[in-house]
Design a protein around this motif. Structure first.
Motif, PDB file in Angstrom:
ATOM      1  N   SER A  97       0.811  -1.222   0.000  1.00 13.33           N
ATOM      2  CA  SER A  97       0.000   0.000   0.000  1.00 13.33           C
ATOM      3  C   SER A  97       0.839   1.265   0.000  1.00 13.33           C
ATOM      4  CB  SER A  97      -0.916   0.015   1.231  1.00 13.33           C
ATOM      5  OG  SER A  97      -0.143  -0.076   2.428  1.00 13.33           O
ATOM      6  N   VAL A  98       2.132   1.136   0.279  1.00 10.82           N
ATOM      7  CA  VAL A  98       2.999   2.302   0.443  1.00 10.82           C
ATOM      8  C   VAL A  98       3.312   2.912  -0.919  1.00 10.82           C
ATOM      9  CG1 VAL A  98       5.243   3.150   1.230  1.00 10.82           C
ATOM     10  CG2 VAL A  98       4.012   1.415   2.573  1.00 10.82           C
ATOM     11  N   LYS A  99       2.952   4.185  -1.081  1.00  7.27           N
ATOM     12  CA  LYS A  99       3.184   4.893  -2.335  1.00  7.27           C
ATOM     13  C   LYS A  99       4.435   5.769  -2.286  1.00  7.27           C
ATOM     14  CE  LYS A  99      -0.609   3.146  -3.839  1.00  7.27           C
ATOM     15  NZ  LYS A  99      -0.549   1.999  -4.761  1.00  7.27           N
ATOM     16  N   ARG A 100       4.712   6.316  -1.121  1.00  6.43           N
ATOM     17  CA  ARG A 100       5.843   7.250  -1.014  1.00  6.43           C
ATOM     18  C   ARG A 100       6.531   7.085   0.327  1.00  6.43           C
ATOM     19  NH1 ARG A 100       5.393  13.540  -2.740  1.00  6.43           N
ATOM     20  NH2 ARG A 100       5.243  12.447  -4.731  1.00  6.43           N
ATOM     21  N   VAL A 101       7.856   7.099   0.285  1.00 11.24           N
ATOM     22  CA  VAL A 101       8.682   7.089   1.495  1.00 11.24           C
ATOM     23  C   VAL A 101       9.396   8.424   1.592  1.00 11.24           C
ATOM     24  CG1 VAL A 101      10.671   6.057   2.645  1.00 11.24           C
ATOM     25  CG2 VAL A 101       9.027   4.588   1.459  1.00 11.24           C
ATOM     26  N   VAL A 102       9.295   9.062   2.752  1.00 12.55           N
ATOM     27  CA  VAL A 102      10.051  10.288   3.015  1.00 12.55           C
ATOM     28  C   VAL A 102      11.132   9.937   4.028  1.00 12.55           C
ATOM     29  CG1 VAL A 102      10.007  12.680   3.785  1.00 12.55           C
ATOM     30  CG2 VAL A 102       8.041  11.722   2.564  1.00 12.55           C
ATOM     31  N   PHE A 103      12.356  10.005   3.578  1.00 15.52           N
ATOM     32  CA  PHE A 103      13.522   9.607   4.360  1.00 15.52           C
ATOM     33  C   PHE A 103      14.146  10.857   4.983  1.00 15.52           C
ATOM     34  CE2 PHE A 103      18.105   8.917   4.687  1.00 15.52           C
ATOM     35  CZ  PHE A 103      18.219   7.620   5.193  1.00 15.52           C
ATOM     36  N   THR A 104      14.321  10.861   6.293  1.00 17.26           N
ATOM     37  CA  THR A 104      14.988  11.989   6.945  1.00 17.26           C
ATOM     38  C   THR A 104      16.477  11.723   6.970  1.00 17.26           C
ATOM     39  OG1 THR A 104      13.048  12.413   8.325  1.00 17.26           O
ATOM     40  CG2 THR A 104      15.121  13.418   9.005  1.00 17.26           C
ATOM     41  N   SER A 105      17.212  12.484   6.189  1.00 10.75           N
ATOM     42  CA  SER A 105      18.650  12.316   6.071  1.00 10.75           C
ATOM     43  C   SER A 105      19.349  13.289   7.033  1.00 10.75           C
ATOM     44  CB  SER A 105      19.077  12.553   4.626  1.00 10.75           C
ATOM     45  OG  SER A 105      20.432  12.236   4.433  1.00 10.75           O
ATOM     46  N   SER A 106      20.537  13.709   6.688  1.00 12.53           N
ATOM     47  CA  SER A 106      21.333  14.579   7.554  1.00 12.53           C
ATOM     48  C   SER A 106      22.219  15.480   6.722  1.00 12.53           C
ATOM     49  CB  SER A 106      22.204  13.727   8.489  1.00 12.53           C
ATOM     50  OG  SER A 106      23.244  14.492   9.070  1.00 12.53           O
ATOM     51  N   ILE A 107      22.535  16.632   7.273  1.00  7.62           N
ATOM     52  CA  ILE A 107      23.433  17.562   6.590  1.00  7.62           C
ATOM     53  C   ILE A 107      24.836  16.983   6.482  1.00  7.62           C
ATOM     54  CG2 ILE A 107      24.162  18.811   8.658  1.00  7.62           C
ATOM     55  CD1 ILE A 107      23.375  20.239   5.109  1.00  7.62           C
ATOM     56  N   SER A 108      25.116  15.894   7.210  1.00 11.90           N
ATOM     57  CA  SER A 108      26.415  15.239   7.071  1.00 11.90           C
ATOM     58  C   SER A 108      26.587  14.618   5.687  1.00 11.90           C
ATOM     59  CB  SER A 108      26.601  14.160   8.145  1.00 11.90           C
ATOM     60  OG  SER A 108      25.682  13.112   7.971  1.00 11.90           O
ATOM     61  N   THR A 109      25.497  14.541   4.913  1.00 11.08           N
ATOM     62  CA  THR A 109      25.594  14.031   3.540  1.00 11.08           C
ATOM     63  C   THR A 109      25.998  15.115   2.555  1.00 11.08           C
ATOM     64  OG1 THR A 109      23.251  14.478   3.074  1.00 11.08           O
ATOM     65  CG2 THR A 109      23.789  12.323   4.018  1.00 11.08           C
ATOM     66  N   ALA A 110      26.112  16.356   3.029  1.00 10.18           N
ATOM     67  CA  ALA A 110      26.422  17.480   2.138  1.00 10.18           C
ATOM     68  C   ALA A 110      27.772  18.100   2.487  1.00 10.18           C
ATOM     69  CB  ALA A 110      25.326  18.536   2.218  1.00 10.18           C
ATOM     70  N   THR A 111      28.366  18.742   1.516  1.00  8.82           N
ATOM     71  CA  THR A 111      29.624  19.447   1.736  1.00  8.82           C
ATOM     72  C   THR A 111      29.681  20.693   0.868  1.00  8.82           C
ATOM     73  OG1 THR A 111      32.057  19.292   1.629  1.00  8.82           O
ATOM     74  CG2 THR A 111      30.809  18.069  -0.029  1.00  8.82           C
ATOM     75  N   ALA A 112      30.363  21.716   1.373  1.00 10.41           N
ATOM     76  CA  ALA A 112      30.570  22.934   0.594  1.00 10.41           C
ATOM     77  C   ALA A 112      31.945  22.936  -0.064  1.00 10.41           C
ATOM     78  CB  ALA A 112      30.436  24.161   1.492  1.00 10.41           C
ATOM     79  N   ARG A 113      32.700  21.862   0.125  1.00  9.00           N
ATOM     80  CA  ARG A 113      34.046  21.783  -0.449  1.00  9.00           C
ATOM     81  C   ARG A 113      33.999  21.217  -1.866  1.00  9.00           C
ATOM     82  NH1 ARG A 113      37.749  24.640   2.726  1.00  9.00           N
ATOM     83  NH2 ARG A 113      37.029  24.482   4.884  1.00  9.00           N
ATOM     84  N   ASP A 114      34.729  21.865  -2.779  1.00  9.21           N
ATOM     85  CA  ASP A 114      34.814  21.342  -4.135  1.00  9.21           C
ATOM     86  C   ASP A 114      35.903  20.270  -4.208  1.00  9.21           C
ATOM     87  OD1 ASP A 114      37.294  22.658  -4.252  1.00  9.21           O
ATOM     88  OD2 ASP A 114      36.487  24.372  -5.365  1.00  9.21           O
ATOM     89  N   SER A 115      36.187  19.787  -5.405  1.00  3.73           N
ATOM     90  CA  SER A 115      37.153  18.695  -5.575  1.00  3.73           C
ATOM     91  C   SER A 115      38.556  19.094  -5.146  1.00  3.73           C
ATOM     92  CB  SER A 115      37.163  18.227  -7.029  1.00  3.73           C
ATOM     93  OG  SER A 115      37.501  19.300  -7.905  1.00  3.73           O
TER      94      SER A 115
END
Length: 342
Positions: free
Chosen positions: A132-150
């Motif tokens: 019956s599940v149509k959509r999952v909303v996953f709560t992630s974290s800002i630890s998955t993001a970075t402002a540093r380039d390569s």
């Protein structure tokens, strides 16, 4: 159910939903808000006693229909009963290990990453089996993001594309959300389940749990001088070039918006959820009237952008000053801070 008019019926009236991690900081607020909106809420928790305490002290007074289920991410199939008949699943349960060794790669691989991925996939498998599940909303974290380039240089702007390199988490202290989010996304695509990831920055404000949430303890570490948590907020600033705050009520509103708002019917992918970005000096002024020498950087903060979310029509209600004020007031009431601590 197909796209178009039939799919839009999901947004016309509240339905049964499942919330994992219901006894946590965001989860407890999410259950409360969903009940207020008239949803039938299936709340899961590893410890049903904690859930029952919240039900008695917080959730019952707002009305709505609430059902409690014991479930553990380490146990495959333990979410099956809770997800029966649910249209939406809000996956808020997560593993937060602040003190995982950063150099023992074998420990990282075996004890952290694999366990987190396995637990997340256990939840997703229950979604599939429910039917019956149509959509999952996953709560992630800002630890998955970075402002540093390569090259390691700070960019002035962070959006949903600014993701930590997945391969790097096998070499450094792992943000388990990276591996978990990717595994859940792949599973959802393979099984025809809509998947959205909400990526909140540092979450603070009032709390319903009996203990001070970890994110608030990290935020307040410059005035508590916690030797284990203070390096975390410094590392966040080094990686992102700012401390971005978001009120817990705004996070919960954004999560619900992404299933309840008509304009979110076609929403997909990652959504950064950031109320306001500030530099270290600004944060210090919000936290204390006393000088905090380690927090004096007046550099222009990197902007953690929620444009993708606000372009859909979502509005943040709380500024950084209110977020910090509400967090401090809650901590004073809980006895974690004294009135003269700042």
């Amino acid at each position: 159910m197909t796209d178009g008019s039939a799919n839009s019926l999901l947004w016309e009236s509240p339905s049964a939903v499942c919330v994992t991690g219901s006894t946590g900081y965001i989860g407890s607020w999410l259950v409360r808000s969903l009940l207020q909106r008239g949803y039938v809420v299936h709340a899961t928790a590893r410890d049903l006693w904690k859930a029952a305490q919240l039900q008695e002290s917080v959730w019952e007074c707002v009305g709505g229909e609430l059902k409690l289920f014991r479930a553990d991410m380490d146990e495959e199939g333990s979410y099956d009963e809770a997800m029966q008949g649910c249209t939406f699943v809000f996956h808020v349960a997560a593993c937060m290990d602040f003190h995982a060794p950063s150099v023992d790669n074998d420990y990282v691989r075996r004890e952290v990453l694999r366990a987190v991925v396995r637990g997340t996939l256990n939840v997703m498998k229950s979604c599939r089996r429910a039917g019956s599940v149509k959509r999952v909303v996953f709560t992630s974290s800002i630890s998955t993001a970075t402002a540093r380039d390569s090259l390691g240089e700070l960019k002035p702007h962070v959006d949903e594309s600014s993701v930590v390199d997945v391969d790097s988490i096998w070499l450094h202290k792992p943000p388990g959300w990276v591996a978990a989010e990717n595994a859940a996304l792949r599973f959802a695509k393979d099984n025809g389940i809509e998947f959205i990831s909400v990526v909140p920055t540092t979450v603070a404000g009032p709390f319903l749990t009996p203990h001070v949430p970890a994110s608030i303890r990290v935020l307040l570490s410059p005035i508590t001088n916690d030797p284990e948590l203070l390096p975390i907020i410094q590392a966040v600033y080094a990686r992102l070039g700012s401390i971005s705050l978001v009120h817990v009520e705004d996070v919960v509103s954004a999560i619900i918006f992404l299933v309840a708002a008509p304009q979110a019917v076609a929403a997909e992918g990652r959504f950064l959820c950031s109320g306001e970005s500030c530099n270290l000096a600004c944060l210090a002024r919000l936290l204390s009237h006393k000088a905090l020498p380690l927090f004096s950087d007046e550099s222009l903060p990197v902007v953690i952008s929620s444009k993708k979310l606000t372009d859909l029509g979502f509005e943040f209600k709380h500024k950084a000053s209110v977020i910090v004020r509400d967090a401090k007031e809650g901590c004073i009431q809980a006895g974690f801070l004294s009135n003269d601590s700042s």
